[in-house]
Motif scaffolding. Structure first.
Motif, mmCIF file in Angstrom:
data_model
loop_
_atom_site.group_PDB
_atom_site.id
_atom_site.type_symbol
_atom_site.label_atom_id
_atom_site.label_comp_id
_atom_site.label_asym_id
_atom_site.label_seq_id
_atom_site.Cartn_x
_atom_site.Cartn_y
_atom_site.Cartn_z
ATOM 1 N N THR A 23 0.831 -1.357 0.075
ATOM 2 C CA THR A 23 0.026 -0.117 0.075
ATOM 3 C C THR A 23 0.767 1.179 -0.056
ATOM 4 O O THR A 23 0.781 2.155 -0.603
ATOM 5 C CB THR A 23 -1.007 0.080 1.200
ATOM 6 O OG1 THR A 23 -1.578 -1.168 1.228
ATOM 7 C CG2 THR A 23 -1.799 1.203 1.311
ATOM 8 N N GLU A 27 1.042 3.934 -3.061
ATOM 9 C CA GLU A 27 0.931 5.354 -2.569
ATOM 10 C C GLU A 27 1.989 6.363 -3.179
ATOM 11 O O GLU A 27 1.709 7.514 -3.861
ATOM 12 C CB GLU A 27 0.457 5.706 -1.198
ATOM 13 C CG GLU A 27 -0.896 5.293 -0.582
ATOM 14 C CD GLU A 27 -1.069 5.417 0.792
ATOM 15 O OE1 GLU A 27 -0.022 5.635 1.607
ATOM 16 O OE2 GLU A 27 -1.948 4.886 1.346
ATOM 17 N N SER A 28 3.292 5.606 -2.861
ATOM 18 C CA SER A 28 4.220 6.714 -3.354
ATOM 19 C C SER A 28 4.414 6.738 -4.932
ATOM 20 O O SER A 28 4.592 7.823 -5.496
ATOM 21 C CB SER A 28 5.601 6.208 -3.046
ATOM 22 O OG SER A 28 5.531 6.018 -1.428
ATOM 23 N N ASN A 30 1.806 6.391 -7.022
ATOM 24 C CA ASN A 30 0.638 7.304 -7.488
ATOM 25 C C ASN A 30 0.989 8.866 -7.303
ATOM 26 O O ASN A 30 0.623 9.750 -7.867
ATOM 27 C CB ASN A 30 -0.621 6.896 -6.994
ATOM 28 C CG ASN A 30 -1.169 5.682 -7.524
ATOM 29 O OD1 ASN A 30 -0.590 5.199 -8.686
ATOM 30 N ND2 ASN A 30 -1.800 4.812 -6.788
ATOM 31 N N GLY A 31 1.794 8.904 -6.025
ATOM 32 C CA GLY A 31 2.060 10.563 -5.679
ATOM 33 C C GLY A 31 3.275 10.976 -6.684
ATOM 34 O O GLY A 31 3.706 12.091 -6.374
#
Length: 117
Positions: A23, A27-28, A30-31
């Motif tokens: 996860t 998140e990294s 997509n960021g």
């Protein structure tokens, strides 16, 4: 190894112990903190041998890795290091933080007492 030999980048980064969870890796990615050839990618992108990724873990901690072998199983750190080549430049001591402790920025003459007096 996956059945179809296609491994997602978030799974790969988790398996080689760059991130603590899949996860966090997703998140990294997509960021915009994980890039392939300076281009943003999606967490579902398939990893290929020879890909070079730049990963920003924190403002002071950046890694550049090249994929050597594919894996989707998380193992020990010794096994994980066999799956990538680390191209991260070595940081000199002078480039690191100057001081780790608080320093006073108030100049005071000796014997003048407390600054509140």
């Amino acid at each position: 190894m996956a059945k179809n030999s296609e491994i997602r980048i978030d799974t790969f980064l988790w398996a080689i112990r760059i991130f603590k969870s899949r996860t966090l890796a997703a998140e990294s990615i997509n960021g915009g903190k994980v890039k392939l050839n300076n281009d943003n990618i999606k967490a579902s992108r398939a990893v290929k041998i020879g890909d070079v990724y730049s990963i920003t873990i924190s403002p002071q901690n950046k890694k550049i890795i090249e994929v050597k072998l594919l894996t989707d199983k998380r193992g020990s750190s010794e096994i994980a290091k066999q799956h990538y080549i680390d191209h991260t430049p070595v940081i000199e001591k002078s480039e690191k933080a100057d001081r780790a402790f608080f320093t006073m920025n108030i100049k005071q003459d000796k014997g003048s007492g407390r600054p509140t007096k």
